[in-house]
Enzyme design. Structure first.
Site, mmCIF file in Angstrom:
data_model
loop_
_atom_site.group_PDB
_atom_site.id
_atom_site.type_symbol
_atom_site.label_atom_id
_atom_site.label_comp_id
_atom_site.label_asym_id
_atom_site.label_seq_id
_atom_site.Cartn_x
_atom_site.Cartn_y
_atom_site.Cartn_z
ATOM 1 N N HIS A 100 6.363 -9.441 -1.623
ATOM 2 C CA HIS A 100 7.069 -8.127 -2.296
ATOM 3 C C HIS A 100 8.624 -9.165 -2.717
ATOM 4 O O HIS A 100 9.991 -8.626 -2.114
ATOM 5 C CB HIS A 100 7.939 -7.147 -0.825
ATOM 6 C CG HIS A 100 7.339 -6.200 -1.056
ATOM 7 N ND1 HIS A 100 5.581 -5.915 -1.915
ATOM 8 C CD2 HIS A 100 6.807 -5.059 0.174
ATOM 9 C CE1 HIS A 100 5.073 -4.892 -1.481
ATOM 10 N NE2 HIS A 100 5.893 -4.534 0.279
ATOM 11 N N HIS A 170 9.421 1.627 -3.279
ATOM 12 C CA HIS A 170 9.065 1.381 -2.221
ATOM 13 C C HIS A 170 8.825 2.400 -1.496
ATOM 14 O O HIS A 170 9.272 2.086 0.696
ATOM 15 C CB HIS A 170 9.168 0.240 -1.672
ATOM 16 C CG HIS A 170 7.616 -0.589 -0.649
ATOM 17 N ND1 HIS A 170 7.874 0.137 1.073
ATOM 18 C CD2 HIS A 170 6.942 -1.200 -0.456
ATOM 19 C CE1 HIS A 170 7.158 -0.248 1.361
ATOM 20 N NE2 HIS A 170 6.172 -1.309 0.846
ATOM 21 N N GLU A 306 2.218 3.352 -3.552
ATOM 22 C CA GLU A 306 3.840 2.243 -4.631
ATOM 23 C C GLU A 306 2.916 2.174 -5.588
ATOM 24 O O GLU A 306 1.911 1.742 -5.985
ATOM 25 C CB GLU A 306 3.858 1.435 -3.637
ATOM 26 C CG GLU A 306 4.638 1.405 -2.827
ATOM 27 C CD GLU A 306 4.032 -0.018 -1.626
ATOM 28 O OE1 GLU A 306 4.193 -0.805 -1.859
ATOM 29 O OE2 GLU A 306 3.567 0.057 -0.185
HETATM 30 C C1 GLA Z 1 3.555 -2.867 2.024
HETATM 31 C C2 GLA Z 1 2.624 -3.928 1.826
HETATM 32 C C3 GLA Z 1 2.055 -3.646 3.772
HETATM 33 C C4 GLA Z 1 3.397 -3.825 4.297
HETATM 34 C C5 GLA Z 1 4.615 -3.270 3.810
HETATM 35 C C6 GLA Z 1 5.871 -3.806 3.984
HETATM 36 O O1 GLA Z 1 3.605 -1.584 1.244
HETATM 37 O O2 GLA Z 1 1.734 -3.281 1.819
HETATM 38 O O3 GLA Z 1 1.360 -4.278 4.152
HETATM 39 O O4 GLA Z 1 3.935 -5.400 4.063
HETATM 40 O O5 GLA Z 1 4.683 -3.053 2.701
HETATM 41 O O6 GLA Z 1 5.997 -3.520 6.010
#
Ligand code: GLA
Length: 341
Positions: A100, A170, A306
């Site tokens: 991210h 997100h 997402e």
């Molecule tokens: C995402 C990832 C997950 C986790 C979340 C944040 O969507 O795919 O594995 O890292 O973000 O906690």
């Protein structure tokens, strides 16, 4: 903010009483209030009551994530024959990777917000070298709320040198409006017949797997909880759903998912121009984050949809390209549309 900078928050409303709040910190969706069958408004998103909470936000609640959403193996990629090393900030299986956008991704910076005729526009300049990425990147993220009950999120970016990009929204949703309970009774439909299996480090193996007949199959509506604990490898690796579903074809705009929650009668449909959608069921939530209204969010109390390019795309030449070059415009559009059963 502790350093004295001021953070603005904006409220969007529509003629049906829906209300969205967005903030300059992380270009975050702070809340989304939507009525149920009885006309009662509730906030359907996970998050915090104050800026101090949002400034930590380890689970990326509501955030605009970037430059590259989801994981890049070892934080490494090469582009035009040059090797790049990104910040590593995650290691699900003990092997560090980039997640991210790195240590200080777009969720952890102050954007500049401006009210526009149709909503709010946030801009951010990400200098070359930030978290290891090449290219000076200029980004614009907009939120708008229409009278058709659509929350529209759009990201646009340009660069002055080749770089990689995958900006992702997100938000964690709980359509019941009560995130003290799991989302496992929501019905989920994902308009995709394949997904990307991952290794133990949650990095795509590069293969595409069909979903038909497996616990990953949401081609027809099905309760999220129906097969989430099935003894199938993708689910045991991720302790639930945490994968990229791949659409059969790239389209200008297509439906990604439809989610319903029977007790409230709320429906959320997601549309996007991206090639995949990451369906994540909050498997890392463990009750330690105290969120809005004092609720300690338990395991699986929110789900994310997402819309995205494929995780680790820069390391798989057969995945859709995530490269952005000077003169090109990165454009990501996603619509969350609310209705009732
Ligand atoms: C995402 C990832 C997950 C986790 C979340 C944040 O969507 O795919 O594995 O890292 O973000 O906690």
């Amino acid at each position: 903010m502790p350093d004295g900078r001021e953070v603005k928050t904006f409220t969007l409303t529509n003629c049906n009483g829906l209300k969205a709040r967005v903030t300059e910190w992380g270009a975050i969706l702070v809340s989304m209030e939507v009525p149920d069958l009885q006309g009662n408004l509730a906030d359907l998103t996970l998050g915090f009551d104050d800026l101090a909470g949002w400034m930590k936000n380890p689970a990326y609640f509501g955030a605009t994530v970037g430059r590259f959403g989801n994981r890049i193996a070892h934080g490494k990629f090469s582009l035009d024959g040059k090797n790049y090393s990104l910040a590593t900030n995650n290691e699900p299986s003990g092997i560090p990777c980039h997640l991210h956008g790195g240590v200080r991704g777009f969720d952890q910076v102050l954007w500049c917000g401006q009210q526009t005729a149709s909503g709010v526009e946030f801009s951010y300049f990400s200098p070359a070298g930030e978290e290891g990425y090449p290219g000076n990147l200029q980004i614009k993220v907009t939120y708008s709320l229409t009278d058709q009950n659509e929350l529209i999120w759009q990201a646009e970016a340009t660069t002055d040198a080749p770089t990689i990009i995958n900006i992702v929204q997100h938000t964690y949703w709980n359509l019941s409006g009560d995130p003290s309970h799991s989302i496992e009774n929501h019905e989920m439909q994902i308009f995709a017949d394949a997904f990307l299996p991952t290794d133990a480090g949650m990095i795509p193996t590069g293969k595409l797997a069909g979903v038909t007949g497996t616990a990953m199959d949401f081609q027809n509506p099905r309760k999220i909880g129906e097969a989430i604990n099935a003894d199938e490898l993708p689910l045991t690796i991720a302790r639930g759903y945490d994968h990229c579903w791949v659409f059969p074809a790239r389209e200008a705009m297509r439906q990604a998912a439809r989610v319903t929650e029977a007790s409230s009668g709320r429906v959320m449909e997601v549309f996007t121009n991206q090639p995949g959608v990451h369906f994540y069921t909050g498997n890392f939530l463990d009750g330690s984050a105290i969120g809005k209204y004092g609720i300690a969010y338990p395991f699986r109390s929110g789900f994310c949809l997402e819309t995205e390019n494929f995780p680790d795309a820069p390391n798989h030449s057969h995945f859709p390209s995530a490269v952005l070059r000077p003169g090109e415009i990165y454009q990501h559009k996603t619509i969350y549309q609310f209705s009732l059963l």
